[in-house]
Write an enzyme that holds these catalytic residues in place. Structure first.
Site, mmCIF file in Angstrom:
data_model
loop_
_atom_site.group_PDB
_atom_site.id
_atom_site.type_symbol
_atom_site.label_atom_id
_atom_site.label_comp_id
_atom_site.label_asym_id
_atom_site.label_seq_id
_atom_site.Cartn_x
_atom_site.Cartn_y
_atom_site.Cartn_z
ATOM 1 N N LYS A 112 6.290 6.512 -11.043
ATOM 2 C CA LYS A 112 7.164 5.079 -11.451
ATOM 3 C C LYS A 112 7.099 4.816 -12.377
ATOM 4 C CE LYS A 112 5.607 2.172 -8.913
ATOM 5 N NZ LYS A 112 6.837 1.559 -8.149
ATOM 6 N N THR A 133 2.353 -0.136 -11.697
ATOM 7 C CA THR A 133 1.075 0.419 -11.519
ATOM 8 C C THR A 133 0.656 0.485 -12.810
ATOM 9 O OG1 THR A 133 -0.762 1.948 -10.462
ATOM 10 C CG2 THR A 133 2.052 2.927 -10.745
ATOM 11 N N ASP A 134 -0.946 0.151 -12.729
ATOM 12 C CA ASP A 134 -1.188 0.707 -14.074
ATOM 13 C C ASP A 134 -1.545 2.010 -13.689
ATOM 14 O OD1 ASP A 134 -3.323 1.066 -11.667
ATOM 15 O OD2 ASP A 134 -4.931 0.507 -12.321
ATOM 16 N N GLU A 135 -1.370 3.086 -12.885
ATOM 17 C CA GLU A 135 -1.397 4.902 -12.770
ATOM 18 C C GLU A 135 -0.329 4.983 -14.131
ATOM 19 O OE1 GLU A 135 -2.143 7.272 -9.651
ATOM 20 O OE2 GLU A 135 -2.746 6.298 -9.002
ATOM 21 N N TYR A 191 3.329 11.306 -8.725
ATOM 22 C CA TYR A 191 3.675 9.924 -8.232
ATOM 23 C C TYR A 191 4.237 8.498 -9.674
ATOM 24 C CZ TYR A 191 2.258 4.840 -6.923
ATOM 25 O OH TYR A 191 1.735 3.225 -7.187
HETATM 26 P P1 NAD Z 1 3.360 1.168 1.430
HETATM 27 O O1 NAD Z 1 3.054 2.816 0.590
HETATM 28 O O2 NAD Z 1 1.943 0.681 2.188
HETATM 29 O O3 NAD Z 1 4.469 0.363 1.146
HETATM 30 C C1 NAD Z 1 5.310 0.651 0.947
HETATM 31 C C2 NAD Z 1 7.099 0.787 1.517
HETATM 32 O O4 NAD Z 1 8.227 1.089 1.375
HETATM 33 C C3 NAD Z 1 6.925 1.077 2.992
HETATM 34 O O5 NAD Z 1 6.897 -0.009 3.894
HETATM 35 C C4 NAD Z 1 8.351 1.725 3.513
HETATM 36 O O6 NAD Z 1 8.918 2.173 4.515
HETATM 37 C C5 NAD Z 1 9.093 1.560 2.142
HETATM 38 N N1 NAD Z 1 9.871 2.809 1.487
HETATM 39 C C6 NAD Z 1 9.596 3.931 1.457
HETATM 40 N N2 NAD Z 1 10.282 4.528 1.075
HETATM 41 C C7 NAD Z 1 11.402 3.640 1.140
HETATM 42 C C8 NAD Z 1 13.333 3.945 0.275
HETATM 43 N N3 NAD Z 1 13.868 4.836 0.548
HETATM 44 N N4 NAD Z 1 13.852 2.793 0.943
HETATM 45 C C9 NAD Z 1 13.271 1.863 1.298
HETATM 46 N N5 NAD Z 1 11.709 1.052 1.518
HETATM 47 C C10 NAD Z 1 10.998 2.456 1.767
HETATM 48 O O7 NAD Z 1 2.943 0.726 -0.728
HETATM 49 P P2 NAD Z 1 1.977 0.154 -1.169
HETATM 50 O O8 NAD Z 1 0.738 0.054 -1.163
HETATM 51 O O9 NAD Z 1 2.799 -1.550 -0.683
HETATM 52 O O10 NAD Z 1 2.657 0.051 -2.505
HETATM 53 C C11 NAD Z 1 4.155 -1.344 -2.149
HETATM 54 C C12 NAD Z 1 4.179 -0.666 -4.256
HETATM 55 O O11 NAD Z 1 3.250 -1.820 -5.117
HETATM 56 C C13 NAD Z 1 4.746 0.750 -4.873
HETATM 57 O O12 NAD Z 1 5.789 1.095 -5.616
HETATM 58 C C14 NAD Z 1 3.757 1.079 -4.648
HETATM 59 O O13 NAD Z 1 3.463 1.709 -5.870
HETATM 60 C C15 NAD Z 1 2.963 -0.658 -5.817
HETATM 61 N N6 NAD Z 1 1.166 -0.645 -6.624
HETATM 62 C C16 NAD Z 1 0.927 -0.249 -5.382
HETATM 63 C C17 NAD Z 1 -0.591 -0.713 -5.313
HETATM 64 C C18 NAD Z 1 -1.264 -0.043 -4.355
HETATM 65 O O14 NAD Z 1 -2.621 -0.322 -5.129
HETATM 66 N N7 NAD Z 1 -1.120 -0.243 -2.781
HETATM 67 C C19 NAD Z 1 -1.111 -1.423 -7.143
HETATM 68 C C20 NAD Z 1 -0.664 -0.962 -7.499
HETATM 69 C C21 NAD Z 1 1.248 -0.704 -7.493
HETATM 70 O O1 DAU Z 2 -4.410 2.313 -9.351
HETATM 71 C C1 DAU Z 2 -3.182 1.589 -8.960
HETATM 72 C C2 DAU Z 2 -3.071 3.211 -6.703
HETATM 73 O O2 DAU Z 2 -3.517 2.813 -6.785
HETATM 74 C C3 DAU Z 2 -1.541 2.425 -6.670
HETATM 75 O O3 DAU Z 2 -0.572 2.985 -7.666
HETATM 76 C C4 DAU Z 2 -0.947 3.291 -5.670
HETATM 77 O O4 DAU Z 2 0.196 3.215 -4.946
HETATM 78 C C5 DAU Z 2 -2.460 3.308 -4.663
HETATM 79 O O5 DAU Z 2 -1.905 4.015 -3.999
HETATM 80 C C6 DAU Z 2 -3.884 3.684 -5.800
HETATM 81 O O6 DAU Z 2 -3.629 4.895 -5.864
HETATM 82 P P1 DAU Z 2 -5.275 5.890 -5.934
HETATM 83 O O7 DAU Z 2 -4.898 6.983 -6.416
HETATM 84 O O8 DAU Z 2 -6.204 5.369 -7.082
HETATM 85 O O9 DAU Z 2 -6.199 4.619 -4.197
HETATM 86 P P2 DAU Z 2 -6.506 6.248 -3.257
HETATM 87 O O10 DAU Z 2 -6.377 4.930 -2.258
HETATM 88 O O11 DAU Z 2 -5.783 7.653 -2.507
HETATM 89 O O12 DAU Z 2 -8.012 6.602 -4.051
HETATM 90 C C7 DAU Z 2 -9.031 5.772 -4.308
HETATM 91 C C8 DAU Z 2 -9.832 6.497 -5.425
HETATM 92 O O13 DAU Z 2 -10.469 6.641 -4.201
HETATM 93 C C9 DAU Z 2 -9.373 7.480 -6.073
HETATM 94 O O14 DAU Z 2 -10.623 8.426 -7.251
HETATM 95 C C10 DAU Z 2 -9.405 9.626 -5.407
HETATM 96 C C11 DAU Z 2 -10.774 8.855 -3.980
HETATM 97 N N1 DAU Z 2 -10.863 8.904 -2.602
HETATM 98 C C12 DAU Z 2 -9.604 8.386 -1.866
HETATM 99 C C13 DAU Z 2 -9.057 8.820 -0.685
HETATM 100 C C14 DAU Z 2 -7.813 8.595 0.266
HETATM 101 C C15 DAU Z 2 -11.141 9.667 -1.875
HETATM 102 O O15 DAU Z 2 -12.668 10.437 -2.278
HETATM 103 N N2 DAU Z 2 -11.422 9.966 -0.696
HETATM 104 C C16 DAU Z 2 -10.470 9.899 -0.107
HETATM 105 O O16 DAU Z 2 -10.183 10.355 1.617
#
Ligand code: NAD
Ligand code: DAU
Length: 339
Positions: free
Chosen positions: A157, A125-127, A153
């Site tokens: 990562k 992730t970019d985080e 988190y």
């Molecule tokens: P998500 O939370 O929607 O899904 C995570 C999945 O992993 C779920 O199906 C969960 O059951 C499974 N899981 C959790 N713990 C596990 C374990 N111990 N063993 C096997 N399975 C397990 O997450 P997402 O948003 O789809 O993110 C997927 C990946 O992409 C993550 O690694 C996250 O860090 C990365 N990522 C997410 C975003 C985003 O914007 N959502 C952006 C950049 C990177």
């Molecule tokens: O940048 C990549 C990341 O993006 C991934 O690695 C993470 O898995 C993914 O969850 C996401 O992280 P963020 O923290 O950026 O996403 P989130 O949707 O939780 O929040 C987006 C922004 O919105 C953040 O600035 C917090 C704000 N927010 C979020 C929620 C849930 C609110 O203001 N209100 C809310 O209720």
């Protein structure tokens, strides 16, 4: 070609499985997922009967189980999506993030090494780069930006990324890492900003914006992320990190207002609530490397992507209504009840 996809019952992993089965009809995809609160078997319903797909309920921390599966499947490629992914939950309870994101990644790396996989891809992730200031729009995250995490988190990562690179240098494991910005699209779990706001809007519930809502995220349609990963596992250079993002920076408050507008709901639903602890200000990816080396460019504009996403949530109410009617209620009360 057999690909083991971990975390495929979650948001991005499921979209990746749909994309891969379509793009490579001759590949076998084996999904392993623990089915935590974020994993939904109903999400994978469209591919459950596909003869090239297998689902196995398995924790990536379960070394014996993972080795047994690798022994059976002899995968060529591993794509590790499985993670605890929500920043707010990591602030409440960091330990499961260390368990799955660090220890689990270690188990997957060991399995990849033991069974000689040709490519191990870590979905990061970019985080891991921390955040950027709002008053420096000229700054972007490149692959050279130092790791500088903010939340449990992102730290977990980053720990996983360091382990992946150590397996490359120490054992020569053929690894790649992608670091993507915020995704949005179908099957996004409704604890995250965009689906939470869509669901609350549709239920005429308050829209909880953290602080002033001035934080900036760089949004990418999930299918564009899946295409980037597909390119990296086929053509990316071993030992390399690729940043993925589409230069689509938006303030949270503007996203929420846009969702209100699209759904014909009043902005008076917006409620400013206590800010997230250690809240990152701005994320912005420089995707020059993946563009120059692999020819990747995002194909879906935010305007199109958000329309498609809102339409998906309107047409798939049973998917998210079932989620928000269960354990999610307790989560919501705990996180937002007194905020
Ligand atoms: P998500 O939370 O929607 O899904 C995570 C999945 O992993 C779920 O199906 C969960 O059951 C499974 N899981 C959790 N713990 C596990 C374990 N111990 N063993 C096997 N399975 C397990 O997450 P997402 O948003 O789809 O993110 C997927 C990946 O992409 C993550 O690694 C996250 O860090 C990365 N990522 C997410 C975003 C985003 O914007 N959502 C952006 C950049 C990177
Ligand atoms: O940048 C990549 C990341 O993006 C991934 O690695 C993470 O898995 C993914 O969850 C996401 O992280 P963020 O923290 O950026 O996403 P989130 O949707 O939780 O929040 C987006 C922004 O919105 C953040 O600035 C917090 C704000 N927010 C979020 C929620 C849930 C609110 O203001 N209100 C809310 O209720």
């Amino acid at each position: 070609m057999t690909i083991v996809v971990t975390g495929g019952a979650g948001f991005i992993g499921s979209n990746f499985i749909f994309y891969s089965l379509k793009a490579h009809p001759d590949y076998r995809i084996v999904c392993i997922d623990k089915l935590t609160y974020a994993g939904n078997l109903s999400t994978l319903k469209p591919v459950m009967d596909n003869k090239n797909f297998r689902f196995v309920k398995l924790d990536i921390c379960d070394r014996e189980g993972v080795y047994k599966l690798f022994d059976e499947e002899k995968p060529d490629v591993v794509v590790n999506f499985a993670a605890e992914s929500h920043v707010d939950r990591s602030i409440e309870n960091p330990s499961i993030f260390l368990e799955t994101n660090v220890i689990g990644t270690g188990v997957m790396l060991d399995a990849a090494r033991k069974y000689g996989v040709k490519r191990y891809h870590q979905v990061s992730t970019d985080e891991v780069y921390g955040d950027l200031p709002l008053d420096r729009p000229d700054l972007f995250f490149t692959e050279e930006t130092p790791i500088h995490t903010s939340s449990p988190y992102s730290s977990s990562k980053a720990g996983a990324d360091l382990l992946v690179m150590a397996y490359y240098r120490t054992y020569g494991l053929p690894v790649t890492i992608s670091r993507c910005s915020n995704n949005y699209g179908p099957y996004h779990f409704p604890e995250k900003l965009i689906p939470l706001m869509i669901a609350n809007c549709l239920n005429d519930k308050p829209l909880p914006v953290y602080g002033e809502g001035l934080n900036v995220r760089d949004w990418l349609y999930v299918e564009d992320h899946c295409k980037a990963i597909d390119l990296i596992i086929h053509k990316g250079r071993v030992g390399e990190v690729y940043n993925v993002g589409g230069h689509n920076e938006m303030k949270n408050i503007d996203i929420v207002k846009l969702i209100c507008k699209e759904l014909g709901k009043p902005e008076s639903l917006i409620t400013h609530v206590t800010d997230r602890k250690g809240h990152d200000m701005r994320y912005a990816i420089d995707p020059t490397k993946i563009h120059n080396e692999l020819g990747w460019l995002p194909e879906t504009t935010f305007k199109e992507g958000i329309k498609k996403t809102i339409e998906w949530y309107l047409n798939n109410r049973e998917w998210w209504e079932e989620i928000i009617s269960g354990e999610y209620q307790n989560y919501y009360e705990k996180m937002y009840g007194n905020r």
